[in-house]
Design an enzyme around this catalytic site. Structure first.
Site, PDB file in Angstrom:
ATOM      1  N   LYS A   1      82.030  27.180 124.348  1.00 46.16           N
ATOM      2  CA  LYS A   1      80.864  27.815 124.954  1.00 46.16           C
ATOM      3  C   LYS A   1      80.299  28.766 123.911  1.00 46.16           C
ATOM      4  CE  LYS A   1      78.140  28.823 128.496  1.00 46.16           C
ATOM      5  NZ  LYS A   1      77.349  27.844 129.249  1.00 46.16           N
TER       6      LYS A   1
ATOM      7  N   GLU B   1      79.175  23.181 125.495  1.00 42.94           N
ATOM      8  CA  GLU B   1      78.288  23.414 126.642  1.00 42.94           C
ATOM      9  C   GLU B   1      77.273  24.501 126.318  1.00 42.94           C
ATOM     10  OE1 GLU B   1      78.098  25.170 131.144  1.00 42.94           O
ATOM     11  OE2 GLU B   1      80.082  24.774 130.292  1.00 42.94           O
TER      12      GLU B   1
ATOM     13  N   GLY C   1      78.775  20.299 145.485  1.00 41.35           N
ATOM     14  CA  GLY C   1      79.992  21.005 145.859  1.00 41.35           C
ATOM     15  C   GLY C   1      81.243  20.538 145.148  1.00 41.35           C
TER      16      GLY C   1
END
Length: 240
Positions: free
Chosen positions: A37, A109, A202
């Protein structure tokens, strides 16, 4: 170099959960995985960031953050306001290459969309992908408005000569509306790239064990999974 850059057409559309699904699928196939990240924003030092969330859902992956900024802003803005150094595309490329030496797959990401700025010079995830010569996976929402943002992202990728792998729907609703169902057929056309998966809404709330067991079924064979784009599209577009 086994690096896959994961970006989105915007924020809060399922990039982290998609990254976790790709990681879980690779782990299930016996591959070693690292998650990078470059810039984590809007998270305190004592809070779990996106890379840690991927590890929670997917399993034993190596995680690395290059910078963390407390305010939920674009990385360049968050860095400027915090007084902390910004991340540069060169740093992202070096960290990715370093992780690639010890892992079968490195997932990078991004924050928000492809051109969100890392620094005041305008460096972005697209620049890092170019330095790495990496494939790029785009995560998009399912509903109204996604065709325009996905096509714009695809045009930018191609204009830069980047390898656009395909599109994953980051949150497929349990009761998809007409726009979402029609977009299944239209997205590959406007993107000029295949649909490579659809994560159920979800998915990130599932138990880690349940998430890992289900993840390969959400992703196409191009990402190591078993999801069938043709069958999924036909099932949801019959009668539209």
């Amino acid at each position: 170099m086994p690096v896959l850059v994961i970006t989105g057409t915007g924020t809060e559309i399922g990039k982290t959960v998609t990254t976790a699904a790709v990681a879980a699928t690779a782990l299930a196939a016996g591959r070693s995985v690292a998650v990078l990240k470059p810039a984590q924003t809007g998270v305190r030092e004592d809070e779990r960031g996106d890379a840690a969330e991927v590890a929670r859902l997917a399993g034993p992956v190596t995680t690395r953050e290059l910078a963390r900024y407390p305010e939920p802003l674009a990385p360049a803005t968050a860095a400027r306001r915090s007084g902390l150094p910004p991340v540069t595309p060169e740093e992202v490329a070096r960290a990715s290459a370093d992780l690639a030496t010890g892992h079968d797959l490195v997932l990078v990401e991004g924050a928000g969309g492809l051109l969100v700025r890392f620094d005041e010079k305008g460096g972005s995830l697209a620049d890092a992908a170019a330095l790495l010569d990496a494939q790029v996976l785009v995560v998009a929402p399912a509903g109204l408005g996604t065709l325009n943002s996905t096509e714009l992202t695809a045009r930018e990728l191609r204009g830069r000569g980047l390898d656009f792998l395909g599109v994953v729907l980051g949150s497929w609703p349990g009761s998809p509306d007409l726009a979402s169902r029609c977009n299944l057929a239209d997205l590959p056309t406007v993107a000029g790239a295949p649909l490579l998966g659809a994560l159920p809404a979800g998915a990130g709330a599932r138990t880690p064990a349940g998430f890992r067991a289900a993840a390969p079924g959400w992703l196409a064979p191009g990402l190591g999974g078993t999801w069938d784009a043709v069958a999924f599209t036909a099932r949801h577009t019959s009668g539209t």
